[in-house]
Scaffold this motif. Structure first.
Motif, PDB file in Angstrom:
ATOM      1  N   ASP A   1      -2.470 -17.067   5.725  1.00  0.00           N
ATOM      2  CA  ASP A   1      -2.180 -18.319   5.016  1.00  0.00           C
ATOM      3  C   ASP A   1      -2.370 -18.250   3.506  1.00  0.00           C
ATOM      4  OD1 ASP A   1      -1.529 -19.575   7.369  1.00  0.00           O
ATOM      5  OD2 ASP A   1      -3.632 -20.109   7.766  1.00  0.00           O
ATOM      6  N   GLN A   2      -2.585 -17.065   2.992  1.00  0.00           N
ATOM      7  CA  GLN A   2      -2.750 -16.934   1.546  1.00  0.00           C
ATOM      8  C   GLN A   2      -1.485 -16.280   1.003  1.00  0.00           C
ATOM      9  OE1 GLN A   2      -6.230 -14.657   0.599  1.00  0.00           O
ATOM     10  NE2 GLN A   2      -5.791 -14.650  -1.592  1.00  0.00           N
ATOM     11  N   GLU A   3      -0.859 -16.919  -0.007  1.00  0.00           N
ATOM     12  CA  GLU A   3       0.366 -16.327  -0.555  1.00  0.00           C
ATOM     13  C   GLU A   3       0.016 -15.283  -1.602  1.00  0.00           C
ATOM     14  OE1 GLU A   3       3.359 -19.001  -1.810  1.00  0.00           O
ATOM     15  OE2 GLU A   3       3.981 -19.362   0.251  1.00  0.00           O
ATOM     16  N   VAL A   4       0.657 -14.122  -1.500  1.00  0.00           N
ATOM     17  CA  VAL A   4       0.393 -13.074  -2.486  1.00  0.00           C
ATOM     18  C   VAL A   4       1.693 -12.437  -2.940  1.00  0.00           C
ATOM     19  CG1 VAL A   4      -1.809 -11.874  -2.560  1.00  0.00           C
ATOM     20  CG2 VAL A   4      -0.557 -11.945  -0.420  1.00  0.00           C
ATOM     21  N   ASN A   5       1.738 -12.125  -4.229  1.00  0.00           N
ATOM     22  CA  ASN A   5       2.811 -11.304  -4.750  1.00  0.00           C
ATOM     23  C   ASN A   5       2.328  -9.867  -4.785  1.00  0.00           C
ATOM     24  OD1 ASN A   5       4.890 -13.206  -5.376  1.00  0.00           O
ATOM     25  ND2 ASN A   5       3.504 -13.989  -6.949  1.00  0.00           N
ATOM     26  N   VAL A   6       3.067  -9.006  -4.133  1.00  0.00           N
ATOM     27  CA  VAL A   6       2.623  -7.617  -4.109  1.00  0.00           C
ATOM     28  C   VAL A   6       3.697  -6.713  -4.679  1.00  0.00           C
ATOM     29  CG1 VAL A   6       1.051  -7.883  -2.161  1.00  0.00           C
ATOM     30  CG2 VAL A   6       3.447  -7.345  -1.746  1.00  0.00           C
ATOM     31  N   GLU A   7       3.285  -5.516  -5.023  1.00  0.00           N
ATOM     32  CA  GLU A   7       4.219  -4.534  -5.558  1.00  0.00           C
ATOM     33  C   GLU A   7       5.237  -4.142  -4.498  1.00  0.00           C
ATOM     34  OE1 GLU A   7       2.777  -0.773  -7.462  1.00  0.00           O
ATOM     35  OE2 GLU A   7       1.071  -2.111  -7.820  1.00  0.00           O
ATOM     36  N   ASN A   8       6.404  -3.783  -4.958  1.00  0.00           N
ATOM     37  CA  ASN A   8       7.428  -3.321  -4.039  1.00  0.00           C
ATOM     38  C   ASN A   8       7.048  -1.959  -3.459  1.00  0.00           C
ATOM     39  OD1 ASN A   8       9.770  -3.709  -2.744  1.00  0.00           O
ATOM     40  ND2 ASN A   8      11.009  -3.909  -4.608  1.00  0.00           N
ATOM     41  N   GLY A   9       7.354  -1.763  -2.198  1.00  0.00           N
ATOM     42  CA  GLY A   9       7.195  -0.422  -1.624  1.00  0.00           C
ATOM     43  C   GLY A   9       5.816  -0.114  -1.080  1.00  0.00           C
ATOM     44  N   ILE A  10       4.847  -1.018  -1.253  1.00  0.00           N
ATOM     45  CA  ILE A  10       3.548  -0.712  -0.670  1.00  0.00           C
ATOM     46  C   ILE A  10       3.532  -1.157   0.788  1.00  0.00           C
ATOM     47  CG2 ILE A  10       2.386  -0.922  -2.888  1.00  0.00           C
ATOM     48  CD1 ILE A  10       1.116  -3.512  -1.832  1.00  0.00           C
ATOM     49  N   THR A  11       2.504  -0.754   1.507  1.00  0.00           N
ATOM     50  CA  THR A  11       2.437  -1.103   2.920  1.00  0.00           C
ATOM     51  C   THR A  11       1.616  -2.386   3.108  1.00  0.00           C
ATOM     52  OG1 THR A  11       0.444   0.178   3.240  1.00  0.00           O
ATOM     53  CG2 THR A  11       2.516   1.325   3.581  1.00  0.00           C
ATOM     54  N   ILE A  12       1.707  -2.938   4.303  1.00  0.00           N
ATOM     55  CA  ILE A  12       0.954  -4.159   4.594  1.00  0.00           C
ATOM     56  C   ILE A  12      -0.534  -3.908   4.428  1.00  0.00           C
ATOM     57  CG2 ILE A  12       0.372  -5.807   6.411  1.00  0.00           C
ATOM     58  CD1 ILE A  12       3.198  -5.379   7.511  1.00  0.00           C
ATOM     59  N   LEU A  13      -0.965  -2.725   4.865  1.00  0.00           N
ATOM     60  CA  LEU A  13      -2.386  -2.388   4.748  1.00  0.00           C
ATOM     61  C   LEU A  13      -2.835  -2.429   3.286  1.00  0.00           C
ATOM     62  CD1 LEU A  13      -4.269   0.293   6.726  1.00  0.00           C
ATOM     63  CD2 LEU A  13      -4.564   0.227   4.280  1.00  0.00           C
ATOM     64  N   GLN A  14      -2.012  -1.846   2.416  1.00  0.00           N
ATOM     65  CA  GLN A  14      -2.366  -1.849   0.992  1.00  0.00           C
ATOM     66  C   GLN A  14      -2.351  -3.258   0.420  1.00  0.00           C
ATOM     67  OE1 GLN A  14       0.641   1.056   0.094  1.00  0.00           O
ATOM     68  NE2 GLN A  14      -0.868   2.585  -0.535  1.00  0.00           N
ATOM     69  N   ALA A  15      -1.387  -4.050   0.876  1.00  0.00           N
ATOM     70  CA  ALA A  15      -1.310  -5.438   0.409  1.00  0.00           C
ATOM     71  C   ALA A  15      -2.564  -6.193   0.814  1.00  0.00           C
ATOM     72  CB  ALA A  15      -0.073  -6.111   0.984  1.00  0.00           C
ATOM     73  N   CYS A  16      -3.010  -5.973   2.052  1.00  0.00           N
ATOM     74  CA  CYS A  16      -4.230  -6.636   2.516  1.00  0.00           C
ATOM     75  C   CYS A  16      -5.430  -6.192   1.680  1.00  0.00           C
ATOM     76  CB  CYS A  16      -4.488  -6.318   3.982  1.00  0.00           C
ATOM     77  SG  CYS A  16      -3.283  -7.055   5.084  1.00  0.00           S
ATOM     78  N   GLU A  17      -5.493  -4.893   1.403  1.00  0.00           N
ATOM     79  CA  GLU A  17      -6.614  -4.387   0.611  1.00  0.00           C
ATOM     80  C   GLU A  17      -6.626  -5.022  -0.765  1.00  0.00           C
ATOM     81  OE1 GLU A  17      -7.449  -0.107   0.870  1.00  0.00           O
ATOM     82  OE2 GLU A  17      -8.637  -1.128   2.404  1.00  0.00           O
ATOM     83  N   SER A  18      -5.419  -5.252  -1.322  1.00  0.00           N
ATOM     84  CA  SER A  18      -5.351  -5.780  -2.685  1.00  0.00           C
ATOM     85  C   SER A  18      -5.964  -7.161  -2.789  1.00  0.00           C
ATOM     86  CB  SER A  18      -3.901  -5.777  -3.187  1.00  0.00           C
ATOM     87  OG  SER A  18      -3.182  -6.783  -2.506  1.00  0.00           O
ATOM     88  N   ILE A  19      -6.027  -7.900  -1.673  1.00  0.00           N
ATOM     89  CA  ILE A  19      -6.703  -9.194  -1.757  1.00  0.00           C
ATOM     90  C   ILE A  19      -8.049  -9.158  -1.013  1.00  0.00           C
ATOM     91  CG2 ILE A  19      -4.634 -10.581  -2.118  1.00  0.00           C
ATOM     92  CD1 ILE A  19      -4.825 -11.295   0.921  1.00  0.00           C
ATOM     93  N   GLY A  20      -8.517  -7.961  -0.788  1.00  0.00           N
ATOM     94  CA  GLY A  20      -9.880  -7.829  -0.276  1.00  0.00           C
ATOM     95  C   GLY A  20     -10.034  -7.963   1.223  1.00  0.00           C
ATOM     96  N   ILE A  21      -8.920  -7.873   1.958  1.00  0.00           N
ATOM     97  CA  ILE A  21      -9.053  -7.906   3.414  1.00  0.00           C
ATOM     98  C   ILE A  21      -9.137  -6.484   3.917  1.00  0.00           C
ATOM     99  CG2 ILE A  21      -7.912  -8.525   5.581  1.00  0.00           C
ATOM    100  CD1 ILE A  21      -6.608 -10.840   4.048  1.00  0.00           C
ATOM    101  N   GLU A  22     -10.189  -6.176   4.602  1.00  0.00           N
ATOM    102  CA  GLU A  22     -10.365  -4.799   5.052  1.00  0.00           C
ATOM    103  C   GLU A  22      -9.695  -4.611   6.405  1.00  0.00           C
ATOM    104  OE1 GLU A  22     -13.941  -1.617   5.623  1.00  0.00           O
ATOM    105  OE2 GLU A  22     -14.414  -3.524   4.676  1.00  0.00           O
ATOM    106  N   ILE A  23      -8.917  -3.561   6.509  1.00  0.00           N
ATOM    107  CA  ILE A  23      -8.233  -3.254   7.765  1.00  0.00           C
ATOM    108  C   ILE A  23      -8.865  -1.981   8.319  1.00  0.00           C
ATOM    109  CG2 ILE A  23      -5.995  -2.734   8.812  1.00  0.00           C
ATOM    110  CD1 ILE A  23      -5.702  -5.323   7.502  1.00  0.00           C
ATOM    111  N   PRO A  24      -9.303  -1.998   9.562  1.00  0.00           N
ATOM    112  CA  PRO A  24      -9.884  -0.770  10.101  1.00  0.00           C
ATOM    113  C   PRO A  24      -8.802   0.299  10.256  1.00  0.00           C
ATOM    114  CG  PRO A  24      -9.613  -2.385  11.838  1.00  0.00           C
ATOM    115  CD  PRO A  24      -9.258  -3.077  10.560  1.00  0.00           C
ATOM    116  N   ARG A  25      -9.177   1.551  10.067  1.00  0.00           N
ATOM    117  CA  ARG A  25      -8.184   2.612  10.188  1.00  0.00           C
ATOM    118  C   ARG A  25      -8.875   3.939  10.450  1.00  0.00           C
ATOM    119  NH1 ARG A  25      -7.992   2.613   4.412  1.00  0.00           N
ATOM    120  NH2 ARG A  25      -8.295   0.388   4.585  1.00  0.00           N
ATOM    121  N   PHE A  26      -8.164   4.859  11.069  1.00  0.00           N
ATOM    122  CA  PHE A  26      -8.653   6.222  11.201  1.00  0.00           C
ATOM    123  C   PHE A  26      -7.672   7.222  10.605  1.00  0.00           C
ATOM    124  CE2 PHE A  26     -10.761   4.057  14.759  1.00  0.00           C
ATOM    125  CZ  PHE A  26     -12.060   4.255  14.360  1.00  0.00           C
TER     126      PHE A  26
END
Lengths: 688, 205
Positions: A8-33
């Protein structure tokens, strides 16, 4: 710029990045291996699942590029359930051996299992068994712990440039393996230990040594090559337990070489921990005061122009500066820091630093290597060239030769032969490579140390400068003239002017005059890389931390501190001034190097004008302003240098013949010895 | 792990491998389908050619040879060869019989087929007869469930098997003269129903 909605938070993100990176840019941590910023995207662990509007299934956020209008949810019950499911599957075959696993405490799987794991196992079958692999003396494998993220495979292929690891088999039988029993032939292999998110790949020398939370961590600088990689030294008590990289995007990104990572065990062996003085042709343990008295007496009874000093490869700027000051007071001009006989002098800074910066490689589209072997002389810089090569449109050419090893460089290059007189042809535009230089936007020349350790080096440098000017390699917005030092102390020592003064002897003359009996005292500040047998006619003072080559013929030994044991300044090959911090204490009687020189100066009744590190540094910054800018690249105005002359046809070489044995610390290191054996075994098996 | 999935021990591995002239030409033809800088795309057909040349199994020398020919890292070719079960990494008998025992085949009596094979050949799954004529493998779904039970022999599927038809297939294979044509052994055309069509009867009206 795509506009997307995340939780529910609107964000403008750079073109070509991934959803994971977009989430990181607003401080949402995504688990990953499997996802890692510096590696190619694989998308195979499925831990990063998120919910996307209009998608019937959760999607892997690491592999999905953002598009305008996406609506992403990362905190819904569905996402939680999906990740729980992934985690349960990952844990099905993962052993419950955390108490005996070295990754414990810094394990991604352990951490993420805290939020996504089940506390009970629903899988009643046996866990699968996987044979451990032999990846050499550095990497310990426990392959049952592997979760097949393939980070190590991607690292080996893309960054290290040795495609030797792979995922063989399928399904339950999938294994990370070299398939043919083989150790990894990369000088960067240790980085896969950091990359491994579980305890499948851990450090062999560090096995069962300590838990990560017991260690004190010191952020400092590496000195095993001239790059000045940023490292973290972990100690317990007075002992260095391990060395890890720190992220510095401009220098080492987040990699370090195996030498940087594993040579630390040499810090505990063959140490000089008390002063020694030669009496009746035999070195005996002594007190500092005795050692200083002997030196003082000798210096006071010797003509000032019969005293010389040589600075070694690992010396820090404070001690070099102090020694220079001391020699100014004594009145001797015979000082040199180039124990390889290099002719690069300190008159123009732009001639001995890496002017494009290491991150400038990312921009370069043509690289001419002259007498250098980046793979061993600066492995991380080499991986940067490979990274640039992988993005396409890079031509590399080499004038020189490479050591005998499995793969030459980790990227293709055109071989222009090892005869340096080809530079004449390039300068006159007759060589075919000139077309490539002309068509490149950011051409770059990297000169190695072996090109400047010859009688005709001034001419080589002159010719390269001519080429740089003629082909716009040096211009207003770009300086592609690069000198790549291969030792940590060099740029700093040149900045401090530790070269022969008016009428002073250079390194080769010091050796020659000592042999002839014209020099009565030679002061070695950690100088170990030449044959000291030639110094037998002089009184040799050796100040350093290891009982290595330099100490062999010494008359007095002053025990100094190694790089982890002092607060010191080093200048890396780009000319960036970096500060190393003290992680532990020098052993027994050993002292930080500048304090030894300061103490000696009082004994000879001409005390140096500083009493502590702050005073020393402010004096050093006053006399050499570049030292006042820490961690900053300082571009140089272009000037004339080099001397026109004939280039002889003698072939250009490389400066490191044996990667694992380049300085006293590595020679004292058991681990480096094992690596050397392993390397020789591999070379033998290839040649047979 | 079944016999063909693990590389043969080193004494069985030939030291060298290279394509015969004909196979080399075949490989070049295969390569011509892909752009010059995408040679590695041809790894699957080339490994197949190599396997056919080498009595239906792939020694490590052959994988190396193909990888070098395609200028790809050897480990990438090992990955392919170990992933696909059609590549046999160890020697197999002249006739490789692979019987599907997944649910539809099991329901339609694959156990009987397996029993016939085991009894006639006197071997278990994953084994090769002592005369090196037969290797028997159990495989998962072959995707021909409509014509279950199914056996995969050589390059062909034999479908709608019964004890008798499997028996005669083995007889003929033993003689080295397989006359039965592949596909359904009870005369069905493809996967069409037996006897009269009983669905889609109003088609075309």
């Amino acid at each position: 710029m795509p506009k997307i909605k995340i939780n529910d938070q609107e964000v403008n993100v750079e073109n070509g990045i991934t959803i994971l990176q977009a989430c990181e840019s607003i401080g949402i941590e995504i688990p990953r291996f499997c996802y890692h910023e510096k590696l190619a995207i694989a998308g195979n662990c499925r831990m990063c699942l998120v919910e996307m509007e209009k998608s019937p299934k959760p999607i892997a956020s690491c592999a999905m590029p953002v598009t305008d209008g996406m609506v992403i949810t990362t905190n819904s019950p569905l996402v939680k359930k999906a990740r729980n499911g992934v985690m349960e599957f990952l844990l099905i075959n993962h052993p419950l051996d955390c108490p005996i696993c070295d990754q414990g405490g810094e394990c991604d799987l352990q951490d993420q299992a805290m939020s996504y794991g089940r506390d009970k196992n629903r899988f009643s079958e046996n866990k699968r068994a996987v044979k451990d692999k032999n990846l050499g003396p550095l990497i310990k494998t426990v392959m049952t712990r592997c979760i097949h993220c393939t980070r190590c495979v991607r690292f080996a292929q893309d960054v290290a440039g040795v495609s030797e690891l792979g995922a063989t088999g399928r399904g339950e039988e999938m294994e990370i393996d070299t398939f043919i029993e083989k150790t990894i032939s990369s000088e960067l292999s240790g980085n896969i230990i950091d990359l491994c998110p579980v305890g499948a790949l851990t450090s062999k020398p560090y096995a069962f040594e300590a838990r990560s939370w017991e260690l004190s961590k010191t952020e400092t600088i590496d000195i095993h090559d001239a790059l000045g990689s940023n490292i973290r030294v972990d100690t317990r008590g007075r002992e260095v337990k391990r060395v890890l990289p720190r992220i510095n995007e401009e220098i080492n990104e987040e990699w370090i070489s195996d030498k940087t990572r594993f040579a630390y065990d040499g810090l505990g062996c063959k140490r000089l921990d008390r002063p020694w003085v030669k009496k009746n042709n035999k070195l005996v343990e002594s007190e500092w005061s005795d050692a200083f008295d002997v030196i003082a007496k000798k210096i006071q009874n010797t003509e000032s122009n019969k005293i010389a000093a040589i600075v070694g490869d690992l010396a820090d700027c404070e001690s070099i500066f102090s020694l220079k000051k001391l020699f100014n007071i004594i009145g001797s001009p015979h000082t040199d820091c180039r124990q390889d006989g290099s002719v690069i002098d300190s008159s123009f800074r732009g001639s001995y630093i890496f002017n494009s910066e290491v991150c400038g490689i990312d921009k370069a589209d043509f690289i001419l290597l002259v007498g250098c072997d980046p793979r061993w002389e600066a492995p991380i810089l080499n991986s940067r060239i490979r990274k640039r090569y992988l993005t396409g449109d890079l031509d590399v050419a080499l004038i020189g030769s490479l050591p005998n090893r499995e793969n030459g460089l980790t990227y293709p290059y055109s071989d222009l032969g090892s005869d340096p007189s080809v530079l004449n042809e390039i300068a006159s535009g007759k060589h075919e490579i000139t077309n490539k230089i002309n068509s490149a936007n950011f051409p770059m020349i990297i000169i190695g140390n072996s090109a400047v350790c010859r009688p005709d080096s001034s001419a080589i440098i002159f010719r390269i400068r001519e080429i740089s000017e003629k082909y716009n390699i040096v211009r207003g917005d770009w300086n592609g003239f690069n000198f790549m030092s291969s030792v940590a102390s060099r740029v700093g020592a040149l900045d401090l002017g530790f070269v022969p003064g008016q009428g002073g002897y250079d390194f080769n003359s010091i050796i020659e005059n000592s042999e002839n009996g014209n020099l009565d005292i030679v002061y070695l500040l950690g100088a170990d890389e030449f044959s000291v047998d030639k110094l037998t006619n002089s009184f040799v003072i050796y100040q350093g931390h290891h009982g290595d080559i330099g100490a062999r013929n010494a008359d007095v030994i002053l025990p100094g501190a190694a790089y982890t044991e002092k607060n010191a300044t080093y200048v890396n090959l780009e000319g960036k001034v970096q500060r190393a911090l003290k992680a532990t204490f020098p052993p027994n009687e050993a002292r930080e190097d500048w304090t030894i020189i300061r103490a000696l100066s009082s004994v000879i009744n001409s005390p140096l004008p500083f009493n502590n590190l702050v005073e020393l540094r402010s004096l050093m910054e006053n006399e050499h302003p570049i030292f006042s800018k820490i961690d900053l690249f300082q571009p140089q105005e272009w000037k004339e240098f080099g001397i026109d002359g004939a280039i002889n046809k003698k072939s250009l070489g490389f400066s490191i013949r044996d990667f694992y044995m380049t300085n006293p610390i590595t020679r004292a290191s058991h681990t480096m010895g094992l690596c050397k054996n392993e390397y020789e075994k591999r070379i033998k098996s290839i040649n047979s | 792990m079944t016999v063909n999935r693990k590389p043969a021990s080193s004494e069985h591995q030939p030291k060298e491998f290279s394509f015969t002239k004909d196979n080399y030409e075949l490989a070049i033809k295969e390569l011509s389908k892909y752009p010059e800088n995408r040679k590695a795309s041809a790894v699957i057909p080339l490994l197949d050619i190599a396997q056919r040349q080498n009595s239906n199994w792939l020694p490590i020398a052959a994988i190396n040879y193909v990888a070098d020919l395609l200028e790809m890292p050897r480990i990438r070719a090992y990955e392919v060869a170990t992933f696909y079960t059609m590549y046999n990494l160890a020697p197999v008998g002249e006739n490789l019989i692979q019987i599907c025992t997944t649910t539809p085949c099991a329901l339609r009596g694959s156990k009987d087929i397996v029993d016939v094979c085991k009894k006639r050949l006197n071997i278990n799954f994953g084994e090769t007869t002592s005369d090196n004529k037969f290797t028997l493998l159990e495989v998962e779904c072959l995707g021909a469930c409509v014509n279950a039970p199914v056996a995969w022999i050589g390059d062909e599927y034999y479908e709608d098997l019964s004890k008798e038809s499997m028996d005669s297939i083995i007889d003929q294979l033993k003689k080295g003269d397989l006359k039965l044509s592949p596909g359904s052994q009870i005369g069905r055309n493809g996967s069409m129903p037996m006897g009269q069509r009983n669905s889609l009867l109003d088609e075309g009206k």
